[in-house]
Design a protein around this motif. Sequence first.
Motif, PDB file in Angstrom:
ATOM      1  N   GLU A  80      35.869  34.415  40.925  1.00  0.00           N
ATOM      2  CA  GLU A  80      36.194  34.527  39.253  1.00  0.00           C
ATOM      3  C   GLU A  80      37.769  33.655  39.458  1.00  0.00           C
ATOM      4  O   GLU A  80      38.058  33.313  38.645  1.00  0.00           O
ATOM      5  CB  GLU A  80      36.678  35.290  39.935  1.00  0.00           C
ATOM      6  N   VAL A  81      38.451  33.631  40.793  1.00  0.00           N
ATOM      7  CA  VAL A  81      39.995  32.693  40.737  1.00  0.00           C
ATOM      8  C   VAL A  81      39.595  30.692  40.534  1.00  0.00           C
ATOM      9  O   VAL A  81      39.685  30.678  39.822  1.00  0.00           O
ATOM     10  CB  VAL A  81      40.474  32.274  42.206  1.00  0.00           C
ATOM     11  N   LYS A  82      38.011  30.900  41.001  1.00  0.00           N
ATOM     12  CA  LYS A  82      37.973  29.065  39.799  1.00  0.00           C
ATOM     13  C   LYS A  82      37.755  29.385  38.773  1.00  0.00           C
ATOM     14  O   LYS A  82      38.404  27.264  37.821  1.00  0.00           O
ATOM     15  CB  LYS A  82      36.506  27.860  40.324  1.00  0.00           C
ATOM     16  N   ARG A  83      37.322  30.372  38.184  1.00  0.00           N
ATOM     17  CA  ARG A  83      36.976  30.603  36.620  1.00  0.00           C
ATOM     18  C   ARG A  83      38.859  30.236  36.122  1.00  0.00           C
ATOM     19  O   ARG A  83      38.913  29.991  35.216  1.00  0.00           O
ATOM     20  CB  ARG A  83      36.282  31.426  36.204  1.00  0.00           C
ATOM     21  N   ASP A  84      39.671  31.222  36.695  1.00  0.00           N
ATOM     22  CA  ASP A  84      40.572  31.378  36.112  1.00  0.00           C
ATOM     23  C   ASP A  84      41.601  31.319  37.312  1.00  0.00           C
ATOM     24  O   ASP A  84      42.043  31.898  38.169  1.00  0.00           O
ATOM     25  CB  ASP A  84      40.821  33.094  35.813  1.00  0.00           C
ATOM     26  N   PRO A  85      42.325  30.212  38.387  1.00  0.00           N
ATOM     27  CA  PRO A  85      43.629  29.712  38.729  1.00  0.00           C
ATOM     28  C   PRO A  85      44.521  31.000  38.840  1.00  0.00           C
ATOM     29  O   PRO A  85      45.191  31.179  39.355  1.00  0.00           O
ATOM     30  CB  PRO A  85      43.928  28.168  37.984  1.00  0.00           C
ATOM     31  N   SER A  86      44.813  31.657  37.377  1.00  0.00           N
ATOM     32  CA  SER A  86      45.943  32.106  37.384  1.00  0.00           C
ATOM     33  C   SER A  86      45.547  33.614  38.729  1.00  0.00           C
ATOM     34  O   SER A  86      46.652  34.612  38.663  1.00  0.00           O
ATOM     35  CB  SER A  86      46.416  32.353  35.812  1.00  0.00           C
ATOM     36  N   LYS A  87      44.439  33.851  38.199  1.00  0.00           N
ATOM     37  CA  LYS A  87      44.279  35.136  39.749  1.00  0.00           C
ATOM     38  C   LYS A  87      44.053  34.905  41.246  1.00  0.00           C
ATOM     39  O   LYS A  87      43.858  35.638  41.865  1.00  0.00           O
ATOM     40  CB  LYS A  87      43.028  35.600  38.979  1.00  0.00           C
ATOM     41  N   ALA A  88      44.860  33.738  41.280  1.00  0.00           N
ATOM     42  CA  ALA A  88      44.820  33.254  42.627  1.00  0.00           C
ATOM     43  C   ALA A  88      45.473  33.780  43.967  1.00  0.00           C
ATOM     44  O   ALA A  88      45.565  33.623  44.860  1.00  0.00           O
ATOM     45  CB  ALA A  88      45.117  31.726  43.131  1.00  0.00           C
ATOM     46  N   LYS A  89      46.512  35.043  43.328  1.00  0.00           N
ATOM     47  CA  LYS A  89      46.991  35.830  43.650  1.00  0.00           C
ATOM     48  C   LYS A  89      45.966  36.992  44.856  1.00  0.00           C
ATOM     49  O   LYS A  89      46.530  37.149  45.700  1.00  0.00           O
ATOM     50  CB  LYS A  89      48.294  36.386  43.057  1.00  0.00           C
TER      51      LYS A  89
END
Length: 148
Positions: A80-89
């Motif tokens: 999920e984070v790799k698809r959307d780096p803004s979710k890295a938190k």
Amino acid sequence: MGFFNSLVWQKNDPKEDVSRFEKMIQMQKEQLFGISLYFRGIELMYSEQPEIIQMNLQSFVNIRERTEDSIAAAESLLLEVKRDPSKAKKLKGFKFPPTTGHPMLDQMTERVEIILRTYEQLFPGRSKSQSLNQEELMKLMMEASKQL
């Protein structure tokens, strides 16, 4: 785990966070592999004492299931984070099952670490998907027991 998390997640670089999280997943996989070796060793060494095997079986099954579920959830979050780096938190809030903090967990973790180190010494470069035969497993357990 709070202090440890604060050390691990000091920066706010999503690429570094992803890299750290991948390493944490790999550590969990190593731990699971070591736990599996540990239990197989118990089965082999105590084959004449089924009550000892049974006593350890439920704990092993619980730990294995909890760890496998955690790894699957972590890998899903990682994708999920790799698809959307803004979710890295979200990576910072993920909790893996504890491996320390209780005397039984501490003891098992110590033994698993010894088994993993011994495995690497005896079978360097061997694929973990290649199962050990009984002779190899006995050799591993005997060598590891010398370090306890």
